[in-house]
Write an enzyme that holds these catalytic residues in place. Structure first.
Site, PDB file in Angstrom:
ATOM      1  N   GLU A 149       0.811  -1.217   0.000  1.00 19.31           N
ATOM      2  CA  GLU A 149       0.000   0.000   0.000  1.00 19.31           C
ATOM      3  C   GLU A 149       0.850   1.275   0.000  1.00 19.31           C
ATOM      4  O   GLU A 149       0.732   2.128   0.870  1.00 19.31           O
ATOM      5  CB  GLU A 149      -0.965  -0.011   1.192  1.00 19.31           C
ATOM      6  N   GLU A 202      -4.287 -10.187   0.528  1.00 11.80           N
ATOM      7  CA  GLU A 202      -5.161 -10.061   1.703  1.00 11.80           C
ATOM      8  C   GLU A 202      -6.577 -10.378   1.262  1.00 11.80           C
ATOM      9  O   GLU A 202      -7.024  -9.951   0.197  1.00 11.80           O
ATOM     10  CB  GLU A 202      -5.117  -8.650   2.304  1.00 11.80           C
TER      11      GLU A 202
END
Length: 759
Positions: free
Chosen positions: A488, A567
Site C-alpha cells: 500500500e 489479503e
C-alpha cells in the site's frame, strides 16, 4: 569498500521535491528529516549467519553463545527519555558522562510498554500531519516526537585485541531511526525499523570498559514509509550483540540449491584496508553437505580468486544426486558447513547454513514449486506479543507455527516488513512458505500518482535500500518463496526501479506488489489493469465475482499472471465472511492459487484495568486527542495470547487438504480428494463414526489410501451397519463422520499423532 553503499545512496539521489530548500537546510542540522538519508557508516547488508572459530563449534548447533567471538549485549541498558527531539542531555554519548540518574530499559524492549510514553494505534492515517518529510504530531502537543538515549558499557575479551580481530556491533532492529557512538566517537546513522544494522567497532575499541551510546528517534522522515496497520511502538526490538571476525573473513555468502540437485555457493572474503598482504589471505573454502542423520553426502574445496588487495571471491558449483526437495509439506533440510582455511589447512572460521533444495518459478501461467502447481493457504502475520509488543521470542514464534500447521495453513506473508531472522529459520525447519516483504508502506499519503511517495525521486533511495537490504539478509532461506516490494505505497518510478533491481539480483524467485496496477484504487468486481512491476496478480479483498472473472479469462492462458490474494477474508469479529465461497471459486480455477487471510493475531495488549487483565486496543492509552483507529487492530484468527477465535476452525475446515464427497451414501461409498501439493495420503489414518443425536453408535478404521497421489482421488467404502433409523420409534438425527488423522509414524513437533487433518 565496506560501509560505502549507504553513502552512495545518500549522495546519488536528486531531490525532486518542493521541499528542496528545507532539505538543504536540514542537511546542516542532521539526517533525521531528510528522506535521502537512509544510512551512514553502517556495514553493507549480508546474509544472516554467524561464523565460529572452529569447525566443531559450527557443527555443534549450540548457537553463537558458545563462541568466544560472541558477546551478548541484551539486558538492562541505561536509558533517558524525552518527549521531544531536542530534549536529550548534551554529551550523553561521551564515555565519562554520568548516567547514574537515568532509568533502565530492557534490550530488546518497547519504551511504551516499559514506562515511557504510550502506545498509539492507527490503521491508514499517520499519527502526524501529512507534510513529508516533516513531523508534526496530531495529538495535543504538535512537537511531541519522543527521543531516547541508550548507554551500555561492556568489556571485550582481551583475546580479541591480542589477536587483532575485527569487531562489529549488531543491532537487530531499532524504531525508527538511530545514531550510534562508541566511546564518544560517532559510528553512523541508520533507518528501517525492521532490519539489522551493523557497525565496525575496531578503530575505536579499547581494552577494558567501552561505552556504546544510541540516540533513537520515534518518527524521522523514514516514518512516512512505515505506516503499517499496527501499533506505533519504539525502541530496540531485537537482539544486540558484539562479535569478532579474523582480519580475513567471509563477509557474505549466497547459496542456491535447486530441486534437481544443483548446488551453487558464492562467497565474498574480505579484509579491511587497501594495503593488505595477500600472502596472509586464506587459501580456500571447504564445503561439506550433510543430511538430516548427520551423514556427509558431498564435499569439495574451492580456491579463492583474488579480486583486489582486500577482496577475494569463491564460486562453487556441483550436482548433488538424489536430493529430497524442500516444501512446506516435506521440509527437508540439509546442513551446509563452510570452512575458510589457510594454506596449512588451519581453520580461519566456519559457519553452518541449513539449506533446502527447491525451485520456485512461474511457468505456463502458474506459480510452481519443484515443478508442481502450488495452493497457498496463507495468513498475514504481524510481529506481536500481548506482553512485549513488537518483541517476539522463540517460544511465541513456535507457538504460531504449531497453530498454523495444525489448522491447515502452509504460508505466511510477513506483513508488512521483514521479521526477525529466527522466524525464517523456523519456517525453513517446520515448513511454511514465506512472502518476504520490504518495510515500505505510505498508505496515509494516498495512491494517486501525483501524491504517492512511490513516484517521488527524493524517496527513491529509501525504497531501494529497504528492498535491497531485506533480500541480502534473507536470500539463503528455502522458505522465502516470493519477494514483495512493500504494501500500500502507491506505484511509480521507485517501485519500477526496485522491481528491476530485484529481478536482476535474484532470478530464482518471483517478485510481487499489490499496487502494481494502473488504477490508483481497486474497484468492486472489476479486474485491475495490471502494471509490469509484479510477477503475480496479488489483489487485496477481491470479490468472488472478481476472482471468477479472472479465472474465466485466464484459465487456459500460458502467459497470464497467477493470482494469489495478498489479503482477503478480513477476520474481524467472529466470522471470516463468505470464506467457503472464496474457496469454492479457488478450487474451480487453477490460475487462482489461494491467498493470505488478514490477519493472524488480534493485536491486543495485556493491560490491567480495575484489577482485571484486558486486551487493550487503540484509544485505551494516551491523553485526550491521541490519534486512534480504536479496535481495528483486533481482527485476528487467534487472540493476543494465541487462544483460537471461532473462525480459525472455519478456516481449518474450508482449507483442509483432503476433501470428501459422497458417491453413494446408502452403500457407504465416499470419494476422497487429495489436495496436497506433494504428499500422498499414506501418512493419514481414516476413521468413521455413526452417531445418534450426538452419541456414538458405531465406529471403525478404514483401509489406507497410501497410493492416492497429490491432485488425484481415491474411494473408500464405509461398512455401514443396518439402517437403524428405519426402526427408530421417534425422530432422531443420525450422522456419519469420516475423518483423516495423522498416523504415529508421521508425527512431528508441530503435528502430533492422532491430529485430525480433515473431516
Amino acid at each position: 569498500m565496506p560501509g560505502a553503499e549507504d553513502e552512495e545512496l545518500f549522495r546519488g539521489q536528486g531531490s525532486g521535491s518542493s521541499h528542496d530548500s528545507k532539505l538543504h537546510s536540514n542537511l546542516e542540522n542532521g539526517e533525521w528529516f531528510d528522506p535521502r538519508a537512509v544510512g551512514r557508516g553502517r556495514e553493507p547488508a549480508r546474509a544472516s549467519f554467524f561464523a565460529f572459530e572452529s569447525r566443531e563449534l559450527a557443527v555443534s548447533a549450540t548457537g553463537p553463545a558458545a563462541s568466544h567471538r560472541f558477546l551478548d549485549l541484551g539486558g538492562k541498558w541505561r536509558f533517558h527519555w524525552s518527549p521531544h527531539v531536542s530534549g536529550l542531555p548534551r554529551g550523553f554519548e561521551q564515555t565519562a558522562y554520568d548516567d547514574s540518574a537515568w532509568g533502565e530499559m530492557p534490550v530488546p524492549g518497547n519504551w511504551e510498554l516499559n514506562g515511557y510514553g504510550f502506545p498509539i494505534y492507527t490503521n491508514i492515517d499517520y499519527i502526524f500531519k501529512h507534510d513529508p518529510p516533516w513531523i508534526t504530531y496530531r495529538g495535543e502537543d504538535p512537537n511531541y516526537n519522543p527521543t531516547g538515549a541508550y548507554r551500555h558499557a561492556f568489556e571485550p575479551p582481551t583475546t580479541w585485541l591480542d589477536e587483532g580481530l575485527e569487531v562489529f556491533l549488531y543491532i537487530g532492529a531499532v524504531t525508527c531511526a538511530c545514531r550510534v557512538w562508541l566511546n564518544g566517537i560517532e559510528l553512523g546513522f541508520s533507518t528501517d525499523s525492521k532490519l539489522p544494522t551493523e557497525f565496525r567497532l575496531t578503530p575505536n575499541l579499547v581494552r577494558g570498559r567501552n561505552v556504546i551510546a544510541l540516540q533513537v528517534l520515534c518518527w524521522s522522515a523514514s516514518a512516512y514509509l512505515e505506516d503499517q496497520d499496527m501499533w506505533w511502538l519504539s525502541g530496540i526490538t531485537r537482539d544486540v550483540y558484539v562479535y569478532a571476525r579474523p582480519q580475513w573473513h567471509i563477509r557474505d555468502i549466497e547459496v542456491r540449491a535447486s530441486a534437481e540437485g544443483l548446488l551453487q555457493v558464492d562467497a565474498e572474503v574480505t579484509a579491511f584496508g587497501s594495503t593488505q598482504d595477500t600472502q596472509a589471505m586464506p587459501s580456500s573454502l571447504h564445503c561439506e553437505l550433510f543430511d538430516a542423520t548427520g551423514a556427509e553426502i558431498h564435499s569439495h574445496d574451492v580456491a579463492l580468486d583474488i579480486r583486489t588487495e582486500s577482496v577475494a571471491i569463491a564460486r562453487a558449483t556441483c550436482w548433488v544426486p538424489d536430493v529430497e526437495p524442500w516444501s512446506a509439506e516435506k521440509p527437508k533440510l540439509y546442513m551446509l558447513l563452510i570452512t575458510l582455511t589457510e594454506k596449512d589447512d588451519q581453520v580461519v572460521e566456519a559457519l553452518r547454513l541449513h539449506i533446502g533444495f527447491r525451485t520456485v518459478e512461474i511457468r505456463t501461467g502458474r506459480l510452481l514449486l519443484n515443478g508442481r502447481e502450488l495452493t497457498i493457504r496463507g495468513c498475514n502475520l504481524h510481529e506481536h506479543d500481548c506482553h512485549k509488543g513488537h518483541v517476539v521470542g522463540r517460544d511465541r514464534m513456535l507457538q504460531d507455527i504449531q497453530i498454523m500447521k495444525r489448522h491447515n495453513f502452509n504460508a505466511v506473508r510477513c506483513s508488512h516488513y521483514p521479521h526477525d531472522p529466527l522466524w525464517y529459520e523456523l519456517c525453513d525447519e517446520h515448513g511454511l512458505y514465506v512472502v518476504d516483504e520490504a518495510n515500505v508502506e505510505s498508505h496515509g499519503i494516498g495512491f494517486e500518482w501525483e501524491k504517492t511517495l512511490g513516484n517521488k525521486e527524493v524517496w527513491g533511495a529509501a525504497h531501494m535500500a529497504r528492498l535491497q537490504r531485506m533480500m541480502e539478509r534473507d536470500k539463503n532461506h528455502a522458505c522465502v518463496m516470493i519477494w514483495s516490494l512493500g504494501n500500500e505505497g502507491g506505484n511509480g518510478t521507485n517501485f519500477y526501479r526496485s522491481y528491476m533491481w530485484a529481478k536482476h539480483r535474484d532470478s530464482t524467485r518471483p517478485v510481487q506488489y499489490e499496487n502494481a496496477r494502473l488504477e490508483s484504487d481497486p474497484s468492486g468486481d472489476r479486474v485491475d489493469t495490471l502494471d509490469e512491476d509484479s510477477d503475480i496478480y496479488c489483489p487485496m479483498y477481491p470479490t468472488h465475482a472478481k476472482l471468477a472473472d479472472y479465472g474465466q479469462r485466464h484459465e487456459g492462458s500460458i502467459s497470464a499472471k497467477p493470482l494469489v490474494m495478498c489479503e482477503y477474508a478480513h477476520a474481524m469479529g467472529n466470522s471470516l465472511g463468505s470464506f467457503k465461497e472464496y474457496w469454492d471459486v479457488i478450487n474451480r480455477f487453477g490460475v487462482l492459487q489461494g491467498g493470505f487471510i488478514w490477519d493472524w493475531v488480534d493485536q491486543g495488549l495485556a493491560t490491567q484495568v480495575n484489577g482485571k487483565i484486558i486486551w487493550a486496543y487503540g484509544g485505551d492509552f494516551g491523553p485526550d486527542g491521541t490519534p486512534s483507529d480504536d479496535n481495528f487492530c483486533i481482527n485476528g484468527l487467534v487472540q493476543p495470547d494465541r487462544l483460537p477465535n471461532p473462525h480459525l476452525f472455519e478456516a481449518k475446515k474450508v482449507m483442509q487438504p483432503v476433501a470428501f464427497e459422497a458417491v453413494d451414501l446408502s452403500a457407504g461409498r465416499i470419494r476422497v480428494l487429495n489436495r496436497y501439493n506433494f504428499l500422498s495420503l499414506e501418512h493419514l489414518i481414516f476413521t468413521w463414526i455413526v452417531t445418534l443425536d450426538g452419541a456414538t453408535l458405531h465406529r471403525g478404521e478404514l483401509p489406507s489410501l497410501r497410493d492416492t497421489q497429490p491432485g488425484s482421488a481415491g474411494e473408500i467404502l464405509v461398512p455401514l451397519p443396518r439402517r437403524p433409523w428405519q426402526f427408530a420409534p421417534r425422530q432422531c438425527e443420525y450422522h456419519l463422520l469420516v475423518a483423516a488423522c495423522w498416523g504415529e509414524s508421521n508425527s512431528s513437533a508441530m503435528i502430533a499423532a492422532g491430529h485430525e487433518e480433515a473431516w
